[in-house]
Design an enzyme around this catalytic site. Structure first.
Site, short mmCIF file in Angstrom:
data_model
loop_
_atom_site.label_atom_id
_atom_site.label_comp_id
_atom_site.label_asym_id
_atom_site.label_seq_id
_atom_site.Cartn_x
_atom_site.Cartn_y
_atom_site.Cartn_z
N THR A 147 -13.38 -4.26 24.20
CA THR A 147 -14.65 -4.21 24.92
C THR A 147 -15.45 -5.50 24.74
O THR A 147 -15.30 -6.19 23.72
CB THR A 147 -15.49 -3.02 24.40
OG1 THR A 147 -16.81 -3.12 24.91
CG2 THR A 147 -15.59 -3.01 22.87
N ASP A 148 -16.34 -5.77 25.68
CA ASP A 148 -17.22 -6.94 25.53
C ASP A 148 -18.28 -6.73 24.44
O ASP A 148 -18.92 -7.68 24.00
CB ASP A 148 -17.90 -7.29 26.87
CG ASP A 148 -18.80 -6.19 27.42
OD1 ASP A 148 -18.85 -5.09 26.83
OD2 ASP A 148 -19.45 -6.42 28.46
N GLU A 149 -18.44 -5.46 23.99
CA GLU A 149 -19.49 -5.19 22.98
C GLU A 149 -19.21 -5.88 21.66
O GLU A 149 -20.13 -6.04 20.84
CB GLU A 149 -19.65 -3.68 22.77
CG GLU A 149 -20.07 -2.98 24.03
CD GLU A 149 -20.77 -1.65 23.82
OE1 GLU A 149 -21.16 -1.33 22.70
OE2 GLU A 149 -20.91 -0.93 24.82
N TYR A 176 -19.90 1.55 16.84
CA TYR A 176 -18.79 1.52 17.81
C TYR A 176 -18.23 0.11 17.94
O TYR A 176 -17.02 -0.11 17.78
CB TYR A 176 -19.27 2.04 19.18
CG TYR A 176 -18.33 1.66 20.33
CD1 TYR A 176 -17.06 2.21 20.43
CD2 TYR A 176 -18.73 0.73 21.30
CE1 TYR A 176 -16.20 1.86 21.47
CE2 TYR A 176 -17.88 0.37 22.34
CZ TYR A 176 -16.61 0.94 22.42
OH TYR A 176 -15.77 0.59 23.45
N LYS A 194 -14.52 -1.51 17.00
CA LYS A 194 -13.63 -2.16 17.98
C LYS A 194 -13.33 -3.59 17.53
O LYS A 194 -12.21 -4.07 17.66
CB LYS A 194 -14.26 -2.16 19.38
CG LYS A 194 -14.33 -0.80 20.06
CD LYS A 194 -12.98 -0.18 20.37
CE LYS A 194 -12.19 -0.90 21.44
NZ LYS A 194 -10.98 -0.14 21.85
P1 NAD Z 1 -12.76 7.73 26.77
O1 NAD Z 1 -13.64 8.13 25.64
O2 NAD Z 1 -13.03 8.21 28.13
O3 NAD Z 1 -11.25 8.14 26.42
C1 NAD Z 1 -10.68 7.96 25.15
C2 NAD Z 1 -9.37 8.73 25.11
O4 NAD Z 1 -8.78 8.51 23.82
C3 NAD Z 1 -9.53 10.25 25.30
O5 NAD Z 1 -8.56 10.74 26.18
C4 NAD Z 1 -9.32 10.79 23.89
O6 NAD Z 1 -8.77 12.10 23.87
C5 NAD Z 1 -8.35 9.77 23.30
N1 NAD Z 1 -8.42 9.71 21.84
C6 NAD Z 1 -9.54 9.63 21.08
N2 NAD Z 1 -9.21 9.64 19.77
C7 NAD Z 1 -7.86 9.71 19.72
C8 NAD Z 1 -6.93 9.75 18.65
N3 NAD Z 1 -7.33 9.74 17.35
N4 NAD Z 1 -5.59 9.82 18.93
C9 NAD Z 1 -5.18 9.84 20.21
N5 NAD Z 1 -6.03 9.84 21.27
C10 NAD Z 1 -7.35 9.76 21.02
O7 NAD Z 1 -12.72 6.14 26.70
P2 NAD Z 1 -12.70 5.08 27.90
O8 NAD Z 1 -14.08 4.84 28.33
O9 NAD Z 1 -11.66 5.46 28.87
O10 NAD Z 1 -12.23 3.77 27.09
C11 NAD Z 1 -10.84 3.52 26.87
C12 NAD Z 1 -10.70 2.23 26.08
O11 NAD Z 1 -11.27 1.15 26.79
C13 NAD Z 1 -11.40 2.26 24.73
O12 NAD Z 1 -10.59 1.59 23.80
C14 NAD Z 1 -12.71 1.52 24.96
O13 NAD Z 1 -13.14 0.90 23.77
C15 NAD Z 1 -12.26 0.50 25.99
N6 NAD Z 1 -13.32 0.06 26.92
C16 NAD Z 1 -14.11 0.96 27.59
C17 NAD Z 1 -15.06 0.52 28.51
C18 NAD Z 1 -15.92 1.47 29.29
O14 NAD Z 1 -16.84 1.02 30.00
N7 NAD Z 1 -15.69 2.77 29.25
C19 NAD Z 1 -15.20 -0.86 28.74
C20 NAD Z 1 -14.40 -1.76 28.01
C21 NAD Z 1 -13.44 -1.28 27.13
O1 DAU Z 2 -19.56 -2.80 27.66
C1 DAU Z 2 -18.48 -1.95 27.54
C2 DAU Z 2 -18.90 -0.65 26.92
O2 DAU Z 2 -19.64 0.06 27.91
C3 DAU Z 2 -17.73 0.19 26.44
O3 DAU Z 2 -17.07 -0.50 25.40
C4 DAU Z 2 -18.20 1.55 25.95
O4 DAU Z 2 -17.09 2.34 25.59
C5 DAU Z 2 -18.96 2.23 27.07
O5 DAU Z 2 -19.46 3.48 26.65
C6 DAU Z 2 -20.11 1.34 27.55
O6 DAU Z 2 -21.13 1.23 26.54
P1 DAU Z 2 -22.71 1.28 26.90
O7 DAU Z 2 -23.44 1.68 25.70
O8 DAU Z 2 -23.12 0.05 27.61
O9 DAU Z 2 -22.66 2.49 28.00
P2 DAU Z 2 -23.62 3.75 28.24
O10 DAU Z 2 -23.18 4.36 29.54
O11 DAU Z 2 -23.70 4.62 27.05
O12 DAU Z 2 -25.04 3.07 28.46
C7 DAU Z 2 -25.24 2.10 29.47
C8 DAU Z 2 -26.69 1.62 29.35
O13 DAU Z 2 -27.57 2.68 29.74
C9 DAU Z 2 -27.10 1.26 27.94
O14 DAU Z 2 -28.01 0.16 27.99
C10 DAU Z 2 -27.83 2.50 27.42
C11 DAU Z 2 -28.45 3.07 28.68
N1 DAU Z 2 -28.57 4.55 28.73
C12 DAU Z 2 -27.47 5.29 28.47
C13 DAU Z 2 -27.52 6.66 28.52
C14 DAU Z 2 -26.31 7.51 28.21
C15 DAU Z 2 -29.78 5.13 29.10
O15 DAU Z 2 -30.78 4.45 29.38
N2 DAU Z 2 -29.83 6.50 29.17
C16 DAU Z 2 -28.75 7.29 28.87
O16 DAU Z 2 -28.89 8.54 28.92
#
Ligand code: NAD
Ligand code: DAU
Length: 352
Positions: free
Chosen positions: A134-136, A160, A164
């Protein structure tokens, strides 16, 4: 049937993982795709209903934290490659329960690396371990001119992102120390179908639909860089096949939005789609206590993947958001099953 590769995709039942599994199962019938997922609250096999009967798809319920289970799976499926997406992914949950993030994101990743290192010993050049991050990990941007580059120093700010970042360091260490052929990518915020409704966009869509308050953290001034999930899956496909070993690639759509502006936009789109008077849903906006340590701004410089691998997003934000809202409106059963917890009962009967 003989397959040219046996690829484990971890976290394939989650949001991004399910899009990656679908893309690989459909595009590469010559690969066997093994979806390895623990089915936590975020894992939902209903995300993959359309491909679950394909001959090159297999689901295995397993926990990456369990080292002996990982070894058994590598042996049983003669695993050739790994695309690692499984993680605890929600920042707010990491604030209330950091240890779960350490276990899955750090210990789980090291277990997988160990299994790959041991199983592929002597033939590392034939196998690839692709870690999706992730970019975080880069922390928070404060100067409006700045972007995250692949060379930006890591500066994670939440439990988190710290977990990562640690997993990224382990992946690089296994390349440097043991010669494992790794590749990494760091992507910005994804959105699209099957996004779990604890995250900003699906939470807002769901709350607008059900007339609940729209919780905006702080003043809504934080900025996120949004990418349609299918475009992330396309980037993952390219990086897996063409990315340079040992390298990392930043993935993002040059699409920054202040949270409040994004919530306004969603309100207006939803009012239009639901036939409500413009301005109706904006009245649901409620400012709530800010997330502790809330990162101010993320913004990816995606020039490397664009120039070196020829990737670019296939949809504009306008198109992607319209597709997303339409998907949630026509899949209210999915949303209801997720918000009620029903989805977990159905699949736990099958796989426990
Ligand atoms: P998500 O939370 O939707 O899905 C995570 C999946 O991993 C689920 O299916 C869960 O059951 C599985 N999992 C969790 N713990 C596990 C374990 N111990 N063993 C096996 N499986 C397990 O996550 P996502 O948003 O789809 O993100 C997927 C990946 O991409 C993550 O590594 C996250 O850090 C990365 N990522 C997410 C975002 C985003 O915006 N969502 C952006 C950049 C990178
Ligand atoms: O940048 C990549 C990341 O983006 C991934 O690595 C993470 O897995 C993914 O969850 C996401 O993280 P964020 O914290 O940016 O996403 P989230 O949807 O939780 O929040 C987006 C923005 O909105 C953040 O600034 C917090 C704000 N927010 C979020 C929620 C859930 C609110 O203002 N209200 C809310 O209820």
């Amino acid at each position: 049937m003989g397959f040219s590769k046996n690829i484990i995709i971890t976290g394939g039942a989650g949001f991004i993982g399910s899009h990656v599994v679908r893309l690989f199962v459909n595009a590469y019938p010559e690969y066997r795709i093994i979806n390895l997922d623990k089915l936590t609250y975020a894992g939902n096999l209903a995300n993959l209903k359309d491909i679950e009967d394909k001959p090159n798809y297999t689901f295995v319920k397993a926990d990456i934290v369990d080292a002996s289970q990982m070894k058994e799976i590598f042996d049983a499926y003669k695993v050739t490659d790994v695309l690692h997406l499984a993680a605890e992914s929600h920042v707010d949950r990491s604030i209330t329960n950091p240890m779960e993030f350490v276990m899955t994101n750090v210990v789980g990743t090291v277990n997988l690396l160990n299994s790959a290192r041991d199983y592929w010993k002597g033939s590392y050049d034939k196998h690839r371990f692709y870690h999706i991050s992730t970019d975080e990990v880069f922390g928070s941007l404060h100067n409006p001119e700045d972007f995250f580059l692949e060379t930006t120093p890591y500066d994670p700010q939440s439990p988190y992102s710290a977990s990562k970042a640690a997993s990224d360091h382990f992946v690089r260490a296994y390349h440097n120390t043991y010669g494992l052929q790794v590749v990494l990518s760091n992507c910005s915020n994804n959105y699209g179908p099957n996004h779990f409704p604890e995250k900003l966009i699906p939470l807002m869509i769901n709350n607008i639909q059900t007339g609940k308050p729209l919780p905006v953290y702080g003043k809504g001034e934080n900025v996120r860089d949004w990418l349609y999930v299918v475009d992330h899956a396309r980037a993952i496909d390219l990086i897996f096949h063409k990315g340079k070993t040992g390298d990392c690639y930043n993935v993002g759509g040059f699409n920054e939005w202040k949270n409040l502006d994004l919530v306004y936009l969603l309100c207006d789109i939803m009012d239009q789609k639901l036939g409500k008077e413009q301005g109706t849903s904006r009245k649901l906006i409620t400012y709530v206590t800010d997330r502790p340590g809330h990162d101010l701004r993320y913004a990816i410089d995606a020039n490397k993947i664009m120039n070196e691998l020829g990737w670019k997003p296939s949809v504009t934000f306008e198109q992607g958001l319209a597709k997303t809202v339409d998907w949630y409106l026509s899949n209210s059963e999915w949303l209801q099953n997720v918000t009620s917890g029903e989805y977990q009962k159905y699949y736990s009967k099958q796989y426990n």
